[in-house]
Design an enzyme around this catalytic site. Structure first.
Site, PDB file in Angstrom:
ATOM      1  N   GLU A  41       0.827  -1.212   0.000  1.00  0.00           N
ATOM      2  CA  GLU A  41       0.000   0.000   0.000  1.00  0.00           C
ATOM      3  C   GLU A  41       0.861   1.261   0.000  1.00  0.00           C
ATOM      4  O   GLU A  41       0.530   2.246  -0.668  1.00  0.00           O
ATOM      5  CB  GLU A  41      -0.944  -0.028   1.210  1.00  0.00           C
ATOM      6  CG  GLU A  41      -1.959  -1.155   1.171  1.00  0.00           C
ATOM      7  CD  GLU A  41      -2.763  -1.178  -0.117  1.00  0.00           C
ATOM      8  OE1 GLU A  41      -3.257  -0.115  -0.541  1.00  0.00           O
ATOM      9  OE2 GLU A  41      -2.886  -2.255  -0.719  1.00  0.00           O
ATOM     10  N   HIS A  96       1.963   2.112  -3.486  1.00  0.00           N
ATOM     11  CA  HIS A  96       0.992   2.860  -4.287  1.00  0.00           C
ATOM     12  C   HIS A  96       1.153   4.370  -4.060  1.00  0.00           C
ATOM     13  O   HIS A  96       1.055   5.171  -5.003  1.00  0.00           O
ATOM     14  CB  HIS A  96      -0.432   2.444  -3.910  1.00  0.00           C
ATOM     15  CG  HIS A  96      -0.898   1.168  -4.529  1.00  0.00           C
ATOM     16  ND1 HIS A  96      -0.835   0.910  -5.881  1.00  0.00           N
ATOM     17  CD2 HIS A  96      -1.453   0.053  -3.969  1.00  0.00           C
ATOM     18  CE1 HIS A  96      -1.332  -0.295  -6.134  1.00  0.00           C
ATOM     19  NE2 HIS A  96      -1.704  -0.830  -4.981  1.00  0.00           N
ATOM     20  N   GLU A 123      -0.492  -2.643  -9.785  1.00  0.00           N
ATOM     21  CA  GLU A 123      -0.437  -3.699  -8.783  1.00  0.00           C
ATOM     22  C   GLU A 123       0.921  -4.404  -8.797  1.00  0.00           C
ATOM     23  O   GLU A 123       1.482  -4.718  -7.744  1.00  0.00           O
ATOM     24  CB  GLU A 123      -1.560  -4.714  -9.035  1.00  0.00           C
ATOM     25  CG  GLU A 123      -2.948  -4.180  -8.740  1.00  0.00           C
ATOM     26  CD  GLU A 123      -3.143  -3.845  -7.281  1.00  0.00           C
ATOM     27  OE1 GLU A 123      -2.868  -4.708  -6.421  1.00  0.00           O
ATOM     28  OE2 GLU A 123      -3.544  -2.718  -6.981  1.00  0.00           O
TER      29      GLU A 123
END
Length: 267
Positions: free
Chosen positions: A140, A143, A197
């Site tokens: 995370e 990202h 991803e």
């Protein structure tokens, strides 16, 4: 050449100018990115969205109710945050924040600027170890480092520009820009592309290795994710990209690169 199309082609050529938000690191994540909106704008929106979310959770008595779990996720974050400097020098000085929402949802995210949220259901239902928490958190954080939300908004802005020019030059019909809504959706949703991803997997694995967490936990974590998906409980933040064998294969392929980083960190 159709001179009525010239302004449209010029605009498209300008939009194609790209840069990269991060250095490549050992895993090589430095693809050119389309970035048409400023990170400052998106960071401000992230603060607002995160404040709203935490305020609503607090009002429901669902914010940071499990002190032991909160301590665990914050301890993992404290080890990962300094390692972000490998990918971008400004990241360790972000105003990092880590909170926990009491919910059965299998969810976690990191907004631009380092605003991290974990949901208790993710840790409890999958019985995550600290190293598996580090896999999720590293993913995370990646990202946010790569500013994937900013890319999404920029792509929407580019599309809207083309639509607007088409309206003026080609009579394609009306198109109304809704970038504020798009930006908010990009901050709170996780509909990232497969390229995003894959980048997050690679960067996250390197972050956790440099922080002294065994990256082999990536295999067990994604296997648990796959099991959750098979039982109808696919984690929310993977809803558009369910875990599968190819994800595990990518992690296994990266282990020779990141294991020496882990071993060095442990020494």
């Amino acid at each position: 050449m159709n001179f009525h199309l010239a302004p449209l082609l010029i605009a498209l050529s300008l939009l194609s100018g790209c840069t990269s938000t991060t250095e490549g690191g050992a895993v090589g994540a430095s693809r050119p990115q389309l970035l048409l909106v400023s990170s400052q704008e998106l960071d401000q929106m992230a603060v607002q969205a995160y404040t709203k979310l935490t305020s609503e959770a607090a009002a429901k008595g669902a914010l940071n109710t499990d002190a032991a779990m909160l301590a665990r996720v914050r301890a993992v974050a404290a080890r990962l945050e300094p390692k972000t400097a490998v990918f971008r020098g400004d990241a360790p000085s972000w105003k990092w924040e880590v909170n926990l929402i009491e919910s059965d949802q299998l969810n976690a995210f990191c907004m631009p600027g380092g605003k991290i949220m974990f949901y208790t259901g993710l840790v409890r239902k999958l019985n995550l170890t600290d190293e598996e928490i580090a896999v999720v958190m590293g993913h995370e954080i990646a990202h946010a480092l790569r500013e994937h939300s900013r890319e999404q908004v920029s792509q929407a802005a580019a599309a809207q520009t083309v639509i607007g020019l088409g309206t003026q030059l080609l009579g394609l019909g009306s198109g109304t820009a809704q970038l504020t809504g798009t930006a908010y959706q990009a901050l709170v949703a996780t509909n990232f592309s497969r390229a995003h991803e894959a980048e997050a997997d690679r960067i996250g694995l390197e972050l956790m290795a440099r922080a002294g967490y065994n990256p082999q936990a990536g295999v067990s974590l994604w296997q648990k994710m796959g099991t959750a998906g098979n039982t109808g409980g696919t984690p929310d933040f993977l809803s558009t990209h369910p875990s599968d064998s190819s994800r595990v294969q990518q992690i296994q392929a990266l282990l020779p690169t990141v294991m020496p980083l882990y071993q060095a960190a442990r020494r």
